[in-house]
Design a protein around this motif. Sequence first.
Motif, PDB file in Angstrom:
ATOM      1  N   ASP A  58     -37.346 -84.720 -38.440  1.00 47.71           N
ATOM      2  CA  ASP A  58     -37.537 -84.521 -37.004  1.00 47.71           C
ATOM      3  C   ASP A  58     -37.055 -85.729 -36.196  1.00 47.71           C
ATOM      4  OD1 ASP A  58     -39.688 -85.991 -38.141  1.00 47.71           O
ATOM      5  OD2 ASP A  58     -40.976 -85.519 -36.422  1.00 47.71           O
ATOM      6  N   ARG A  59     -36.874 -86.885 -36.851  1.00 48.16           N
ATOM      7  CA  ARG A  59     -36.416 -88.086 -36.148  1.00 48.16           C
ATOM      8  C   ARG A  59     -35.062 -88.587 -36.641  1.00 48.16           C
ATOM      9  NH1 ARG A  59     -41.737 -89.218 -36.940  1.00 48.16           N
ATOM     10  NH2 ARG A  59     -41.387 -90.894 -38.425  1.00 48.16           N
ATOM     11  N   CYS A  60     -34.440 -87.844 -37.547  1.00 48.44           N
ATOM     12  CA  CYS A  60     -33.125 -88.234 -38.081  1.00 48.44           C
ATOM     13  C   CYS A  60     -32.116 -87.125 -37.861  1.00 48.44           C
ATOM     14  CB  CYS A  60     -33.197 -88.486 -39.581  1.00 48.44           C
ATOM     15  SG  CYS A  60     -34.001 -89.997 -40.078  1.00 48.44           S
ATOM     16  N   SER A  97     -25.753 -93.794 -47.282  1.00 49.45           N
ATOM     17  CA  SER A  97     -26.724 -92.816 -47.773  1.00 49.45           C
ATOM     18  C   SER A  97     -28.038 -92.833 -47.005  1.00 49.45           C
ATOM     19  CB  SER A  97     -26.966 -93.023 -49.266  1.00 49.45           C
ATOM     20  OG  SER A  97     -27.377 -94.339 -49.522  1.00 49.45           O
ATOM     21  N   GLY A  98     -28.080 -93.525 -45.872  1.00 47.06           N
ATOM     22  CA  GLY A  98     -29.168 -93.373 -44.916  1.00 47.06           C
ATOM     23  C   GLY A  98     -30.398 -94.235 -45.095  1.00 47.06           C
ATOM     24  N   ALA A  99     -30.378 -95.225 -45.979  1.00 46.66           N
ATOM     25  CA  ALA A  99     -31.586 -96.034 -46.200  1.00 46.66           C
ATOM     26  C   ALA A  99     -32.084 -96.691 -44.910  1.00 46.66           C
ATOM     27  CB  ALA A  99     -31.335 -97.090 -47.273  1.00 46.66           C
ATOM     28  N   ALA A 100     -31.184 -97.284 -44.136  1.00 41.20           N
ATOM     29  CA  ALA A 100     -31.617 -97.958 -42.896  1.00 41.20           C
ATOM     30  C   ALA A 100     -31.956 -96.940 -41.812  1.00 41.20           C
ATOM     31  CB  ALA A 100     -30.542 -98.919 -42.410  1.00 41.20           C
ATOM     32  N   THR A 101     -31.198 -95.845 -41.734  1.00 42.21           N
ATOM     33  CA  THR A 101     -31.495 -94.809 -40.735  1.00 42.21           C
ATOM     34  C   THR A 101     -32.901 -94.270 -40.940  1.00 42.21           C
ATOM     35  OG1 THR A 101     -29.154 -94.179 -40.654  1.00 42.21           O
ATOM     36  CG2 THR A 101     -30.733 -92.600 -39.781  1.00 42.21           C
ATOM     37  N   VAL A 102     -33.238 -93.957 -42.177  1.00 46.47           N
ATOM     38  CA  VAL A 102     -34.567 -93.421 -42.488  1.00 46.47           C
ATOM     39  C   VAL A 102     -35.637 -94.478 -42.239  1.00 46.47           C
ATOM     40  CG1 VAL A 102     -36.032 -92.545 -44.361  1.00 46.47           C
ATOM     41  CG2 VAL A 102     -33.720 -91.623 -44.026  1.00 46.47           C
ATOM     42  N   TRP A 103     -35.341 -95.732 -42.554  1.00 43.84           N
ATOM     43  CA  TRP A 103     -36.301 -96.798 -42.279  1.00 43.84           C
ATOM     44  C   TRP A 103     -36.589 -96.876 -40.774  1.00 43.84           C
ATOM     45  CZ3 TRP A 103     -36.505-101.234 -39.368  1.00 43.84           C
ATOM     46  CH2 TRP A 103     -37.582-102.087 -39.619  1.00 43.84           C
ATOM     47  N   ALA A 144     -28.039 -88.860 -47.301  1.00 50.02           N
ATOM     48  CA  ALA A 144     -28.902 -89.319 -46.210  1.00 50.02           C
ATOM     49  C   ALA A 144     -29.828 -88.197 -45.751  1.00 50.02           C
ATOM     50  CB  ALA A 144     -28.046 -89.833 -45.054  1.00 50.02           C
ATOM     51  N   GLN A 145     -29.282 -86.995 -45.612  1.00 52.17           N
ATOM     52  CA  GLN A 145     -30.100 -85.852 -45.208  1.00 52.17           C
ATOM     53  C   GLN A 145     -31.193 -85.571 -46.237  1.00 52.17           C
ATOM     54  OE1 GLN A 145     -26.753 -83.176 -44.734  1.00 52.17           O
ATOM     55  NE2 GLN A 145     -26.868 -83.321 -42.493  1.00 52.17           N
ATOM     56  N   GLU A 146     -30.847 -85.670 -47.509  1.00 50.40           N
ATOM     57  CA  GLU A 146     -31.845 -85.447 -48.567  1.00 50.40           C
ATOM     58  C   GLU A 146     -32.947 -86.499 -48.514  1.00 50.40           C
ATOM     59  OE1 GLU A 146     -29.584 -85.301 -52.198  1.00 50.40           O
ATOM     60  OE2 GLU A 146     -28.632 -83.393 -51.645  1.00 50.40           O
ATOM     61  N   LEU A 147     -32.574 -87.761 -48.279  1.00 44.73           N
ATOM     62  CA  LEU A 147     -33.570 -88.833 -48.177  1.00 44.73           C
ATOM     63  C   LEU A 147     -34.508 -88.584 -46.999  1.00 44.73           C
ATOM     64  CD1 LEU A 147     -34.642 -91.589 -49.164  1.00 44.73           C
ATOM     65  CD2 LEU A 147     -32.957 -92.667 -47.635  1.00 44.73           C
ATOM     66  N   ALA A 148     -33.964 -88.221 -45.858  1.00 42.44           N
ATOM     67  CA  ALA A 148     -34.798 -87.943 -44.682  1.00 42.44           C
ATOM     68  C   ALA A 148     -35.739 -86.773 -44.954  1.00 42.44           C
ATOM     69  CB  ALA A 148     -33.909 -87.645 -43.473  1.00 42.44           C
ATOM     70  N   HIS A 149     -35.245 -85.763 -45.637  1.00 42.59           N
ATOM     71  CA  HIS A 149     -36.084 -84.606 -45.977  1.00 42.59           C
ATOM     72  C   HIS A 149     -37.197 -85.023 -46.940  1.00 42.59           C
ATOM     73  CE1 HIS A 149     -37.203 -80.472 -46.706  1.00 42.59           C
ATOM     74  NE2 HIS A 149     -37.150 -80.739 -48.010  1.00 42.59           N
ATOM     75  N   ARG A 150     -36.843 -85.775 -47.975  1.00 46.78           N
ATOM     76  CA  ARG A 150     -37.830 -86.220 -48.967  1.00 46.78           C
ATOM     77  C   ARG A 150     -38.946 -87.038 -48.332  1.00 46.78           C
ATOM     78  NH1 ARG A 150     -33.861 -87.920 -52.273  1.00 46.78           N
ATOM     79  NH2 ARG A 150     -34.300 -90.112 -51.977  1.00 46.78           N
TER      80      ARG A 150
END
Length: 183
Positions: A85-87, A47-53, A74-80
């Motif tokens: 722009d970096r994910c 769900s993207g926690a490390a990717t967003v970090w 993951a996309q929702e987390l990056a948007h929130r």
Amino acid sequence: MADTDRVRWDQKYLGRTGGPPAVPQIFARYVDAIPADGQALELACGSGAATVWLARRGLSVWGVDVSPVAIEQAQELAHRLDVTDRCRFSVVDLDDGLPPGPPVDMILCHLFRDRRLYPAMVDRLVAGGLLAISVLSEVGAQPGFFRASAGELDDAFADLHVLAAGEGDGQAWLLARVKGERP
């Protein structure tokens, strides 16, 4: 990967919300070794926690996972957290190998294991690039199909410069750099 496996992972993520952005706990004390710029690839990103970090740290990150449900989260987390722009996120079946793309400064692979991908991971890293990998292990646990044997990561990545590594309590991990300087 069989469709039944994809469905199983989708079911795991359904109804869950991803956790806050965080580096996997096993690598938390080595944060200073993680680059703050460049390109990264996260395998089995969930769900993207490390990717967003990593994106919040300054990297441009591509997270891939077999589960469309996880990728949507993951996309929702990056948007929130305003790092779209970096994910970038993609549904990818790693049974088919690493997705094609340019060399990266870092690969993160947390709790996913496919020995066939080990050489491709090294080949995908730039000189000086960082590999952060953790897998389930037989060391301190029962043997199993998804568990690495004792010394597997050390053997597979013997040509890298190891910064830190460990095995025990059913997990093996390694933090290592490709020899050479980052461009």
